[in-house]
Design an enzyme around this catalytic site. Structure first.
Site, short mmCIF file in Angstrom:
data_model
loop_
_atom_site.label_atom_id
_atom_site.label_comp_id
_atom_site.label_asym_id
_atom_site.label_seq_id
_atom_site.Cartn_x
_atom_site.Cartn_y
_atom_site.Cartn_z
N TYR A 7 5.86 -14.40 -14.08
CA TYR A 7 4.92 -13.42 -13.77
C TYR A 7 3.45 -13.89 -14.48
CZ TYR A 7 2.55 -8.90 -13.30
OH TYR A 7 1.77 -7.94 -12.79
N ILE A 35 -0.45 1.81 -7.38
CA ILE A 35 -1.81 1.58 -7.35
C ILE A 35 -2.53 1.32 -5.96
CG2 ILE A 35 -2.25 1.01 -9.56
CD1 ILE A 35 -2.90 -1.87 -8.91
N GLY A 36 -1.67 0.57 -5.12
CA GLY A 36 -1.98 0.40 -3.75
C GLY A 36 -1.91 1.67 -2.85
N ALA A 71 0.79 -1.30 -0.20
CA ALA A 71 -0.06 0.12 -0.09
C ALA A 71 0.89 1.45 -0.06
CB ALA A 71 -1.00 0.14 1.08
N SER A 88 -4.11 -9.81 -13.71
CA SER A 88 -3.45 -8.83 -14.52
C SER A 88 -3.97 -9.61 -15.84
CB SER A 88 -2.00 -8.88 -14.60
OG SER A 88 -1.62 -8.24 -15.85
#
Length: 278
Positions: free
Chosen positions: A164, A15-16, A11, A139
């Site tokens: 990934y 985006i966190g 966070a 994703s």
């Protein structure tokens, strides 16, 4: 969201951070789960200054280390009676094949086992909420992934991008199986594609990945725009009954055929349980 408890991993940046700030603006109490204490504290102070919401706690955790995941979950369970929203947001992109202290391939460990283990350890607190929500950041990269039970950690034919893509596929399979297990509870589990975000995420990747991200960065969306779907899933009243879905641009989307395979989801779940003793 006023006074609801939201736990957000990763966070302190990207985006966190934008997700945490938006939820704080809406009056939520936050637990920021971060690896770096200094960066977490700086992010916390910035959110407080911008939102005038001091209700932000920090819990430290390196999701590559299972002992730290257990410690972080124990700390949260000691301090709180329920969790209204859990957002699995942290992510990792390897530059080379690397094993964790627990003997797992690092991308797999952080991006998949980290989500799986942390969620399961906190599940009782989420079930204690009136309407708990589990949100996992996946994703579109999952479309490059595959589920091969014989090579789940890419001991053969490893590449950073393949690892990934696999991990993001596993995020969706995990969400599907979790949602099925939560059908008769007050908890929902959904996942999302945030968009291709202009952040420092790829800086841990190979030089090729760093170069591609640098060249493409002007065409990427901002972290604030990338956080929009996470925020929507955490706050929208119209999603109370939505469970097991994959979202893109705040709308339900169809993931790959493999990501919809219930047998693969169940098998991955069983394998994951054994790898982290949850």
């Amino acid at each position: 969201m006023n006074n609801k408890l939201c736990v957000i991993t990763g966070a302190n940046s990207g985006i966190g951070f934008e997700t945490a700030k938006a939820l704080a603006q809406k009056g939520a109490y936050l637990v920021m789960v971060c690896r770096n204490e200094d960066k977490a504290e700086a992010a916390r102070q910035e959110i407080i200054e911008e939102t005038s919401n001091p209700g932000i706690d920090i819990v430290l955790c390196d999701f590559a280390i299972q002992a730290e995941i257990r410690k972080a979950a124990t700390e949260i369970k000691k301090n709180y009676e329920k969790i209204d929203v859990l957002i699995n947001n942290h992510g990792f992109l390897a530059s080379e094949q690397e094993q964790t202290v627990d003997g797992l391939e690092k991308t797999f460990a952080v991006n998949h086992i980290g989500y799986f283990m942390f969620t399961n350890l906190l599940l009782d607190l989420i079930k204690a909420a009136d309407q708990g929500r589990i949100i996992s950041v996946a994703s579109e990269a999952h479309r490059a992934g595959e589920f091969d039970p014989e090579n789940i950690q890419l001991n053969e034919n490893f590449s950073p991008w393949k690892a990934y893509g696999n991990s993001k596929l596993f995020n969706i399979l995990f969400t599907k199986e979790l949602a099925d297990q939560l059908v008769d509870t007050s908890v929902t589990a959904n996942c999302l594609h945030p968009g291709v975000v202009a952040s420092n995420f790829a800086q841990s990747g190979s030089w090729i990945m760093r170069m591609l991200f640098t060249i493409g960065k002007p065409f990427f969306i901002s972290p604030k725009k990338g956080a929009a779907t996470s925020i929507y899933l955490a706050t929208s009243d119209e999603l109370e009954e939505v469970n097991g879905a994959y979202f893109r641009n705040k709308k339900v989307a169809t993931p790959s055929k493999t990501a919809r395979n219930k047998e693969a989801a169940a098998e991955l779940w069983d394998m994951s349980k054994k790898l982290c003793s949850v």
